[in-house]
Design an enzyme around this catalytic site. Sequence first.
Site, mmCIF file in Angstrom:
data_model
loop_
_atom_site.group_PDB
_atom_site.id
_atom_site.type_symbol
_atom_site.label_atom_id
_atom_site.label_comp_id
_atom_site.label_asym_id
_atom_site.label_seq_id
_atom_site.Cartn_x
_atom_site.Cartn_y
_atom_site.Cartn_z
ATOM 1 N N GLU A 132 0.843 -1.196 0.000
ATOM 2 C CA GLU A 132 0.000 0.000 0.000
ATOM 3 C C GLU A 132 0.880 1.248 0.000
ATOM 4 O O GLU A 132 1.999 1.214 0.481
ATOM 5 C CB GLU A 132 -0.949 -0.008 1.207
ATOM 6 C CG GLU A 132 -0.289 -0.165 2.548
ATOM 7 C CD GLU A 132 0.323 1.121 3.072
ATOM 8 O OE1 GLU A 132 1.208 1.009 3.941
ATOM 9 O OE2 GLU A 132 -0.069 2.190 2.597
ATOM 10 N N ASN A 189 9.255 4.761 -0.088
ATOM 11 C CA ASN A 189 9.212 5.535 1.163
ATOM 12 C C ASN A 189 10.565 6.129 1.501
ATOM 13 O O ASN A 189 10.677 7.295 1.906
ATOM 14 C CB ASN A 189 8.705 4.662 2.304
ATOM 15 C CG ASN A 189 7.192 4.705 2.412
ATOM 16 O OD1 ASN A 189 6.539 5.413 1.640
ATOM 17 N ND2 ASN A 189 6.637 3.970 3.345
ATOM 18 N N PHE A 230 6.835 16.544 -1.995
ATOM 19 C CA PHE A 230 7.742 16.148 -0.934
ATOM 20 C C PHE A 230 9.037 16.932 -0.934
ATOM 21 O O PHE A 230 10.112 16.414 -0.619
ATOM 22 C CB PHE A 230 7.959 14.629 -0.928
ATOM 23 C CG PHE A 230 6.781 13.928 -0.314
ATOM 24 C CD1 PHE A 230 5.531 13.989 -0.904
ATOM 25 C CD2 PHE A 230 6.900 13.271 0.887
ATOM 26 C CE1 PHE A 230 4.414 13.412 -0.323
ATOM 27 C CE2 PHE A 230 5.788 12.673 1.486
ATOM 28 C CZ PHE A 230 4.549 12.740 0.874
ATOM 29 N N LEU A 231 8.894 18.202 -1.290
ATOM 30 C CA LEU A 231 10.021 19.138 -1.154
ATOM 31 C C LEU A 231 9.615 20.284 -0.239
ATOM 32 O O LEU A 231 10.063 21.417 -0.403
ATOM 33 C CB LEU A 231 10.443 19.664 -2.531
ATOM 34 C CG LEU A 231 11.224 18.718 -3.438
ATOM 35 C CD1 LEU A 231 11.552 19.405 -4.774
ATOM 36 C CD2 LEU A 231 12.500 18.213 -2.782
ATOM 37 N N CYS A 241 5.376 5.196 9.155
ATOM 38 C CA CYS A 241 5.984 4.525 7.988
ATOM 39 C C CYS A 241 7.423 4.942 7.706
ATOM 40 O O CYS A 241 8.328 4.106 7.749
ATOM 41 C CB CYS A 241 5.106 4.764 6.759
ATOM 42 S SG CYS A 241 3.491 4.013 6.930
ATOM 43 N N LYS A 302 1.581 14.761 11.675
ATOM 44 C CA LYS A 302 1.287 15.672 10.564
ATOM 45 C C LYS A 302 -0.173 16.075 10.653
ATOM 46 O O LYS A 302 -0.894 15.612 11.541
ATOM 47 C CB LYS A 302 1.579 15.012 9.219
ATOM 48 C CG LYS A 302 0.679 13.870 8.863
ATOM 49 C CD LYS A 302 0.922 13.401 7.432
ATOM 50 C CE LYS A 302 -0.204 12.530 6.983
ATOM 51 N NZ LYS A 302 -0.084 12.110 5.602
HETATM 52 C C1 UDX Z 1 3.731 7.793 3.958
HETATM 53 C C2 UDX Z 1 3.776 7.662 2.433
HETATM 54 O O1 UDX Z 1 3.511 8.915 1.833
HETATM 55 C C3 UDX Z 1 2.737 6.657 1.982
HETATM 56 O O2 UDX Z 1 2.834 6.458 0.570
HETATM 57 C C4 UDX Z 1 2.989 5.314 2.664
HETATM 58 O O3 UDX Z 1 2.061 4.394 2.318
HETATM 59 C C5 UDX Z 1 2.977 5.517 4.160
HETATM 60 O O4 UDX Z 1 3.917 6.490 4.541
HETATM 61 P P1 UDX Z 1 2.294 9.064 5.772
HETATM 62 O O5 UDX Z 1 3.301 8.569 6.732
HETATM 63 O O6 UDX Z 1 0.870 8.970 6.116
HETATM 64 O O7 UDX Z 1 2.511 8.340 4.333
HETATM 65 O O8 UDX Z 1 2.598 10.612 5.585
HETATM 66 P P2 UDX Z 1 3.170 11.574 4.461
HETATM 67 O O9 UDX Z 1 2.089 12.479 4.024
HETATM 68 O O10 UDX Z 1 3.906 10.822 3.468
HETATM 69 O O11 UDX Z 1 4.190 12.432 5.356
HETATM 70 C C6 UDX Z 1 5.255 11.769 5.981
HETATM 71 C C7 UDX Z 1 6.018 12.766 6.822
HETATM 72 O O12 UDX Z 1 6.780 13.639 5.979
HETATM 73 C C8 UDX Z 1 5.132 13.657 7.679
HETATM 74 O O13 UDX Z 1 5.727 13.806 8.929
HETATM 75 C C9 UDX Z 1 5.118 14.982 6.910
HETATM 76 O O14 UDX Z 1 4.938 16.074 7.772
HETATM 77 C C10 UDX Z 1 6.528 14.997 6.309
HETATM 78 N N1 UDX Z 1 6.643 15.759 5.049
HETATM 79 C C11 UDX Z 1 5.925 15.370 3.955
HETATM 80 C C12 UDX Z 1 7.544 16.830 4.997
HETATM 81 O O15 UDX Z 1 8.184 17.190 5.987
HETATM 82 N N2 UDX Z 1 7.702 17.475 3.807
HETATM 83 C C13 UDX Z 1 7.010 17.125 2.674
HETATM 84 O O16 UDX Z 1 7.196 17.763 1.636
HETATM 85 C C14 UDX Z 1 6.081 16.040 2.753
#
Ligand code: UDX
Length: 416
Positions: A132, A189, A230-231, A241, A302
Amino acid sequence: MKQICVIGVGYVGLVTAACFADLGNRVCALDVDDKRVENLKKGVMPIYEPGLEELVKRNTKSGRLSFTTSYSDGLAGAEFAFIAVGTPSGIDGNLIIINKSTVPIGTGDWVADIVKSAQPKPIDFAVVSCPEFLREGSAIADFMGPHRNVIGSLERDAADKVAQLHLPLRSPIVITDLRTAEMIKYASNAFLATKISFINELADLCELVGADVKEVAAGMGYDARIGRYFLDAGLGWGGSCFPKDVQALAYMAKERGLNPRILNDVMDVNYDRRKLVSKQVEKLLGGNVKGKTVGMLGLAFKENTDDMRDAPSVDISNALVAAGAKVRGYDPVARVTAAPLMPAVEIFDDVYKMAEGCDALIVVTQWNEFKQLDLEKIKELLKTPVIYDGRNIYDPNLMREMGFTYQAIGRGNHKK
Ligand code: UDX
């Protein structure tokens, strides 16, 4: 319409079960936790996820979704069984076992061996890896509109059948072998976490050279080879995760004699950010937070979730408390889940009450609610108008024009 059993009604299992039911399949979700199953039968959700309660209730009412603690009831007549926790036991009839949980490379083979050894008599079954990629807070949208679905198996026939199950989602389908599918999950991931640690490290440099990391990210992101996603520089990643998967991948490499330098640095850069926050707030408050009151906007790892797993707010509040500050917190949905993890933090159910009398506020997560705060009112309520924006949600020029002592992440002096 297919008959599906989903084993393990946690985050991934419940979203998977509800979405496949909503796609018109008959789904029985199975969990060994009596209380959780009882609650779900009454429409009480075990987790906070936007849209999930409505989806579960609608499909339960239509009869497409049901819940049980019994393996025989859950697997009766099932053609597909999704594993969203550990491994099932005692199986009869042709069954495709699909691993949805994030598992170490090779687990699919291991599941096949266990099932083979547990069978009273040999019957056909196949193991498929179907990782997933759901994000908390947008899990249903991610399930229904995936970037791709990955299906790994040694049996092509089984992989094709699982692919058919995903056809209504109209997304690219990657069919490969078990181990490669398992690795795609970890690599995806780990790479997303690497992007974040990269932009966070770059943010520190931007701060020193007077560049604006948000615009740097935008400029980089137009290049399709890089992508803007994701930047977002900030306080780094947490959750259930990224921390687990980056660590597991590094461990798998080390175990096999490799030195995962990049992964190790990705983790170090990430956790160093949390240590930085209390020091920078200290600087903003004249070098000392002793006796000062600092408020945190956002407690979960988050926005749009109540999940506190590896949440930066815990480390940040611990560091501030250790430096002598009084710490307060507010989160739209994570007040209950946060409280046991931060006993020294006074948690409020009203953001303005939390801000009243604070010497500084820290933006920890980027809820829309925080972006739309009445900043004039916040400024009046604060003892000193100091904001440390750990998610770059505000406009630095506007904040300074309003008279805030404002610090963002990697936005240089951002004077336009
Ligand atoms: C993540 C993956 O995105 C998802 O595909 C996988 O299945 C599970 O893990 P999730 O952990 O729910 O999902 O959160 P995500 O939205 O990916 O954010 C992960 C972390 O990165 C959060 O703490 C978020 O605050 C941080 N983040 C995300 C950043 O600091 N900068 C970004 O640009 C994006």
